[in-house]
Design a protein around this motif. Structure first.
Motif, PDB file in Angstrom:
ATOM      1  N   UNK A 137       0.815  -1.223   0.000  1.00 46.87           N
ATOM      2  CA  UNK A 137       0.000   0.000   0.000  1.00 46.87           C
ATOM      3  C   UNK A 137       0.847   1.272   0.000  1.00 46.87           C
ATOM      4  N   UNK A 138       2.149   1.132   0.191  1.00 50.34           N
ATOM      5  CA  UNK A 138       3.056   2.271   0.071  1.00 50.34           C
ATOM      6  C   UNK A 138       3.639   2.389  -1.335  1.00 50.34           C
ATOM      7  N   UNK A 139       3.293   1.466  -2.210  1.00 51.50           N
ATOM      8  CA  UNK A 139       3.819   1.414  -3.568  1.00 51.50           C
ATOM      9  C   UNK A 139       2.915   2.231  -4.499  1.00 51.50           C
ATOM     10  N   UNK A 140       3.505   3.182  -5.211  1.00 53.38           N
ATOM     11  CA  UNK A 140       2.741   4.038  -6.127  1.00 53.38           C
ATOM     12  C   UNK A 140       2.049   3.226  -7.217  1.00 53.38           C
ATOM     13  N   UNK A 141       2.645   2.099  -7.626  1.00 53.32           N
ATOM     14  CA  UNK A 141       2.015   1.257  -8.653  1.00 53.32           C
ATOM     15  C   UNK A 141       0.705   0.675  -8.149  1.00 53.32           C
ATOM     16  N   UNK A 142       0.661   0.298  -6.867  1.00 51.04           N
ATOM     17  CA  UNK A 142      -0.573  -0.235  -6.284  1.00 51.04           C
ATOM     18  C   UNK A 142      -1.633   0.861  -6.223  1.00 51.04           C
ATOM     19  N   UNK A 143      -1.218   2.065  -5.891  1.00 46.72           N
ATOM     20  CA  UNK A 143      -2.160   3.186  -5.837  1.00 46.72           C
ATOM     21  C   UNK A 143      -2.771   3.444  -7.216  1.00 46.72           C
ATOM     22  N   UNK A 144      -1.959   3.368  -8.260  1.00 49.64           N
ATOM     23  CA  UNK A 144      -2.478   3.542  -9.626  1.00 49.64           C
ATOM     24  C   UNK A 144      -3.419   2.402 -10.009  1.00 49.64           C
ATOM     25  N   UNK A 145      -3.103   1.195  -9.583  1.00 48.20           N
ATOM     26  CA  UNK A 145      -3.898   0.007  -9.916  1.00 48.20           C
ATOM     27  C   UNK A 145      -5.272   0.021  -9.235  1.00 48.20           C
ATOM     28  N   UNK A 146      -5.294   0.370  -7.950  1.00 51.07           N
ATOM     29  CA  UNK A 146      -6.545   0.288  -7.184  1.00 51.07           C
ATOM     30  C   UNK A 146      -6.568   1.385  -6.120  1.00 51.07           C
ATOM     31  N   UNK A 147      -6.812   2.632  -6.537  1.00 54.61           N
ATOM     32  CA  UNK A 147      -6.733   3.747  -5.588  1.00 54.61           C
ATOM     33  C   UNK A 147      -7.748   3.665  -4.448  1.00 54.61           C
ATOM     34  N   UNK A 148      -8.930   3.146  -4.703  1.00 57.62           N
ATOM     35  CA  UNK A 148      -9.950   3.071  -3.655  1.00 57.62           C
ATOM     36  C   UNK A 148      -9.490   2.142  -2.528  1.00 57.62           C
ATOM     37  N   UNK A 149      -9.047   0.949  -2.883  1.00 58.75           N
ATOM     38  CA  UNK A 149      -8.605  -0.021  -1.875  1.00 58.75           C
ATOM     39  C   UNK A 149      -7.354   0.465  -1.155  1.00 58.75           C
ATOM     40  N   UNK A 150      -6.383   0.954  -1.907  1.00 59.89           N
ATOM     41  CA  UNK A 150      -5.129   1.398  -1.297  1.00 59.89           C
ATOM     42  C   UNK A 150      -5.371   2.575  -0.352  1.00 59.89           C
ATOM     43  N   UNK A 151      -6.160   3.535  -0.761  1.00 58.41           N
ATOM     44  CA  UNK A 151      -6.429   4.676   0.123  1.00 58.41           C
ATOM     45  C   UNK A 151      -7.206   4.253   1.369  1.00 58.41           C
ATOM     46  N   UNK A 152      -8.143   3.315   1.218  1.00 61.92           N
ATOM     47  CA  UNK A 152      -8.872   2.813   2.394  1.00 61.92           C
ATOM     48  C   UNK A 152      -7.915   2.137   3.365  1.00 61.92           C
ATOM     49  N   UNK A 153      -7.033   1.308   2.842  1.00 63.14           N
ATOM     50  CA  UNK A 153      -6.075   0.607   3.703  1.00 63.14           C
ATOM     51  C   UNK A 153      -5.105   1.580   4.375  1.00 63.14           C
ATOM     52  N   UNK A 154      -4.711   2.611   3.664  1.00 61.04           N
ATOM     53  CA  UNK A 154      -3.839   3.631   4.266  1.00 61.04           C
ATOM     54  C   UNK A 154      -4.551   4.360   5.406  1.00 61.04           C
ATOM     55  N   UNK A 155      -5.832   4.686   5.206  1.00 65.21           N
ATOM     56  CA  UNK A 155      -6.598   5.357   6.270  1.00 65.21           C
ATOM     57  C   UNK A 155      -6.724   4.467   7.501  1.00 65.21           C
ATOM     58  N   UNK A 156      -7.010   3.186   7.281  1.00 63.93           N
ATOM     59  CA  UNK A 156      -7.122   2.246   8.404  1.00 63.93           C
ATOM     60  C   UNK A 156      -5.799   2.149   9.149  1.00 63.93           C
ATOM     61  N   UNK A 157      -4.719   2.017   8.401  1.00 69.86           N
ATOM     62  CA  UNK A 157      -3.389   1.919   9.028  1.00 69.86           C
ATOM     63  C   UNK A 157      -3.051   3.182   9.803  1.00 69.86           C
ATOM     64  N   UNK A 158      -3.331   4.346   9.216  1.00 65.05           N
ATOM     65  CA  UNK A 158      -3.029   5.603   9.886  1.00 65.05           C
ATOM     66  C   UNK A 158      -3.851   5.782  11.153  1.00 65.05           C
ATOM     67  N   UNK A 159      -5.109   5.349  11.112  1.00 64.56           N
ATOM     68  CA  UNK A 159      -5.961   5.427  12.299  1.00 64.56           C
ATOM     69  C   UNK A 159      -5.442   4.536  13.417  1.00 64.56           C
ATOM     70  N   UNK A 160      -4.970   3.352  13.056  1.00 65.39           N
ATOM     71  CA  UNK A 160      -4.401   2.446  14.069  1.00 65.39           C
ATOM     72  C   UNK A 160      -3.122   3.022  14.664  1.00 65.39           C
ATOM     73  N   UNK A 161      -2.303   3.624  13.832  1.00 73.22           N
ATOM     74  CA  UNK A 161      -1.075   4.233  14.323  1.00 73.22           C
ATOM     75  C   UNK A 161      -1.378   5.404  15.262  1.00 73.22           C
ATOM     76  N   UNK A 162      -2.428   6.143  14.951  1.00 78.59           N
ATOM     77  CA  UNK A 162      -2.817   7.292  15.761  1.00 78.59           C
ATOM     78  C   UNK A 162      -3.292   6.905  17.153  1.00 78.59           C
ATOM     79  N   UNK A 163      -3.828   5.704  17.284  1.00 77.37           N
ATOM     80  CA  UNK A 163      -4.310   5.232  18.590  1.00 77.37           C
ATOM     81  C   UNK A 163      -3.200   4.700  19.474  1.00 77.37           C
ATOM     82  N   UNK A 164      -2.031   4.495  18.915  1.00 80.93           N
ATOM     83  CA  UNK A 164      -0.914   3.926  19.693  1.00 80.93           C
ATOM     84  C   UNK A 164      -0.182   4.974  20.481  1.00 80.93           C
TER      85      UNK A 164
END
Length: 93
Positions: free
Chosen positions: A66-93
């Motif tokens: 999900x940190x790979x720009x190629x993945x973002x180009x391939x499936x931006x909706x999924x990659x951005x959702x996964x990034x938001x989930x990951x960032x939210x989890x990091x924020x709670x730590x």
């Protein structure tokens, strides 16, 4: 007579990238992540059966993907959702 289990699994070696650089495995990770899951354990079973890897390894690969720009180009909706989930989890730590 049925074929042994290992004949139905995806290859464990790193697949070669296609023309845009994403490997077959990377595409499979994104496709699996897009699917809805009916209940606990279903996703983990699919990871083992369809990809032939452990859930821990799946999440390691997915997190790097999900940190790979190629993945973002391939499936931006999924990659951005996964990034938001990951960032939210990091924020709670």
């Amino acid at each position: 007579m049925t074929a042994p289990d290992h004949e139905h699994r995806a290859p464990r070696a790193e697949p070669a990238p296609d023309s845009d650089g994403l490997s077959v495995r990377d595409r499979a990770l994104l496709a699996l992540e897009r699917r809805p899951w009916p209940g606990p354990g279903a996703k983990e079973r699919a990871i083992r059966e369809e990809l032939g890897i452990s859930p821990v390894r799946y999440y390691q690969l997915l997190n790097a993907l999900i940190d790979d720009a190629r993945a973002l180009r391939e499936d931006p909706v999924t990659v951005n959702r996964l990034r938001r989930v990951r960032d939210a989890k990091r924020g709670r730590r």
